[in-house]
Design an enzyme around this catalytic site. Structure first.
Site, PDB file in Angstrom:
ATOM      1  N   ASP A   1      23.852   6.849  -8.259  1.00 35.77           N
ATOM      2  CA  ASP A   1      24.819   6.550  -8.100  1.00 35.77           C
ATOM      3  C   ASP A   1      24.269   6.450  -6.557  1.00 35.77           C
ATOM      4  O   ASP A   1      25.592   5.678  -6.024  1.00 35.77           O
ATOM      5  CB  ASP A   1      26.350   7.791  -7.961  1.00 35.77           C
ATOM      6  CG  ASP A   1      25.736   9.034  -7.184  1.00 35.77           C
ATOM      7  OD1 ASP A   1      24.191   9.381  -6.736  1.00 35.77           O
ATOM      8  OD2 ASP A   1      26.664  10.027  -7.422  1.00 35.77           O
ATOM      9  N   SER A   2      23.249   6.409  -6.090  1.00 35.98           N
ATOM     10  CA  SER A   2      22.778   6.135  -4.543  1.00 35.98           C
ATOM     11  C   SER A   2      22.638   4.995  -4.941  1.00 35.98           C
ATOM     12  O   SER A   2      22.368   4.334  -3.720  1.00 35.98           O
ATOM     13  CB  SER A   2      20.791   6.592  -4.559  1.00 35.98           C
ATOM     14  OG  SER A   2      20.410   6.073  -5.510  1.00 35.98           O
TER      15      SER A   2
ATOM     16  N   ASP B   1      23.608   8.435 -14.031  1.00 37.01           N
ATOM     17  CA  ASP B   1      24.258   8.680 -12.697  1.00 37.01           C
ATOM     18  C   ASP B   1      25.018   9.285 -12.686  1.00 37.01           C
ATOM     19  O   ASP B   1      26.276   8.390 -13.097  1.00 37.01           O
ATOM     20  CB  ASP B   1      23.635   9.149 -11.283  1.00 37.01           C
ATOM     21  CG  ASP B   1      23.503   9.942 -10.678  1.00 37.01           C
ATOM     22  OD1 ASP B   1      23.402  11.115 -10.748  1.00 37.01           O
ATOM     23  OD2 ASP B   1      22.610   9.477  -9.229  1.00 37.01           O
TER      24      ASP B   1
ATOM     25  N   LYS C   1      22.602  12.571 -14.910  1.00 40.75           N
ATOM     26  CA  LYS C   1      22.342  13.176 -14.594  1.00 40.75           C
ATOM     27  C   LYS C   1      23.169  13.187 -14.331  1.00 40.75           C
ATOM     28  O   LYS C   1      24.367  12.972 -14.219  1.00 40.75           O
ATOM     29  CB  LYS C   1      21.152  13.108 -13.684  1.00 40.75           C
ATOM     30  CG  LYS C   1      20.972  13.796 -12.309  1.00 40.75           C
ATOM     31  CD  LYS C   1      19.991  13.124 -11.396  1.00 40.75           C
ATOM     32  CE  LYS C   1      19.848  12.146 -10.635  1.00 40.75           C
ATOM     33  NZ  LYS C   1      21.559  12.791 -10.049  1.00 40.75           N
TER      34      LYS C   1
ATOM     35  N   GLU D   1      25.302  16.808 -11.278  1.00 41.18           N
ATOM     36  CA  GLU D   1      25.072  17.292 -10.107  1.00 41.18           C
ATOM     37  C   GLU D   1      25.487  18.338  -9.813  1.00 41.18           C
ATOM     38  O   GLU D   1      26.634  18.617 -10.769  1.00 41.18           O
ATOM     39  CB  GLU D   1      25.825  16.876  -8.613  1.00 41.18           C
ATOM     40  CG  GLU D   1      25.063  15.757  -8.018  1.00 41.18           C
ATOM     41  CD  GLU D   1      24.938  14.742  -7.085  1.00 41.18           C
ATOM     42  OE1 GLU D   1      25.678  15.037  -6.293  1.00 41.18           O
ATOM     43  OE2 GLU D   1      25.071  13.437  -6.500  1.00 41.18           O
TER      44      GLU D   1
ATOM     45  N   GLU E   1      16.569  18.203  -4.871  1.00 39.16           N
ATOM     46  CA  GLU E   1      16.808  17.389  -3.678  1.00 39.16           C
ATOM     47  C   GLU E   1      16.982  17.806  -2.161  1.00 39.16           C
ATOM     48  O   GLU E   1      17.414  19.001  -2.264  1.00 39.16           O
ATOM     49  CB  GLU E   1      17.890  16.679  -3.583  1.00 39.16           C
ATOM     50  CG  GLU E   1      18.445  15.131  -2.739  1.00 39.16           C
ATOM     51  CD  GLU E   1      18.719  14.635  -2.919  1.00 39.16           C
ATOM     52  OE1 GLU E   1      19.424  14.068  -3.461  1.00 39.16           O
ATOM     53  OE2 GLU E   1      19.454  13.336  -2.027  1.00 39.16           O
TER      54      GLU E   1
END
Ligand code: KIV
Length: 260
Positions: free
Chosen positions: A41-42, A80, A109, A111, A178
């Site tokens: 999602d970056s 993501d 993925k 978070e 991270e």
């Protein structure tokens, strides 16, 4: 590549992961032989120009996953989960994770640690492999008070170790760490049987991940944990400047570029 092979690489061979967001970057990552492509999602920051990943939507992610799959038909692709695609309910999370697989991802993925244990369990029960993400979690930037290295205090270290163990127990096949203090990332890596993949988490993780545009130098910000292997921004800028100059000076198109 599959999740079993990724787990088997732990302790044997460093795992390489890089982000890709579109057809050309996916082609390059795949041709380079990268083990895992992450449609991160970056892309919110890198591709769409937002100042965080918060505005990224499921629609954005699905479009980019489809493009990456077209560019890398045989790659192991992780999609993501964007902000609010899994926090509202486990049902919604399973549905959105499923959409990512339908778009071409092999795994997803998300978070977070303990609070998402049940959600992750439900996603895995639906047949969808999950990669965890601990440490600095960009979607929580407002709670974490900025881009801060995690694991500096005894409490933060304890929480990271506990969360990593929980993610392993619920069935994640790997965990991204991270911005984590190197010694804490090492301790986590030694404490769990699934691979850790670090970004700004030091030398002892089982693998490394970087953002494609940082690696090739398309982004221009200097970050301590990034290594720039090329200066693509300058190469592209010079190419576009040359094109402009040649058109202005009537050098392009030349005889080579015309149809007679
Ligand atoms: O979105 C992303 O690119 C990521 C990596 C930084 C791991 O989550």
């Amino acid at each position: 590549m599959n999740t079993k092979k990724i787990i088997d690489m732990k302790g044997k061979e460093p795992i390489t992961m890089i982000t890709a967001y579109d057809y050309p970057t996916a082609r390059i990552a795949s041709e380079a032989g990268i083990d895992i492509i992450l449609v991160g999602d970056s892309l919110g920051n890198v591709i769409l120009g937002y100042d965080s990943t918060i505005p990224v939507t499921m629609e954005d992610m699905l479009m980019h996953i489809k493009a990456v799959r077209r560019g890398a038909p045989d790659a192991f692709i992780v999609g993501d989960m964007p902000f609010l695609s899994y926090e509202i309910s486990p049902e919604k999370a399973v549905e959105n994770a499923g959409l990512m697989l339908k778009a071409g991802a092999n795994a997803i993925k998300l978070e977070g640690g303990e609070p998402y244990a049940e959600t992750i369990r439900r996603i895995i029960n639906a047949g969808i492999p999950v990669m965890g993400h601990l440490g600095f979690t960009p979607q929580s930037v407002n709670l974490l008070g900025g881009h801060k290295v995690q694991g500096k205090t005894p409490e933060s270290r304890e929480k990271l170790l506990k969360d990593a163990k929980i993610l392993e127990e619920v069935g994640c096949f790997s965990i991204v760490l991270e911005l984590v203090v190197e010694q804490v990332a090492k301790e986590i890596t030694e404490n769990i049987k699934i691979p850790t993949i670090g970004i700004g988490a030091g030398r002892y993780c089982d693998g490394q991940v970087l953002v494609f545009h940082d690696v090739v130098g398309l982004t221009t910000m200097d970050l301590k944990f990034v290594k720039r292997y090329a200066n693509t921004y300058e190469i592209m800028l010079n190419a576009v400047k040359s094109y402009k100059t040649e058109v202005k000076n009537k050098v392009f198109p030349s005889k080579d570029n015309i149809f007679e």
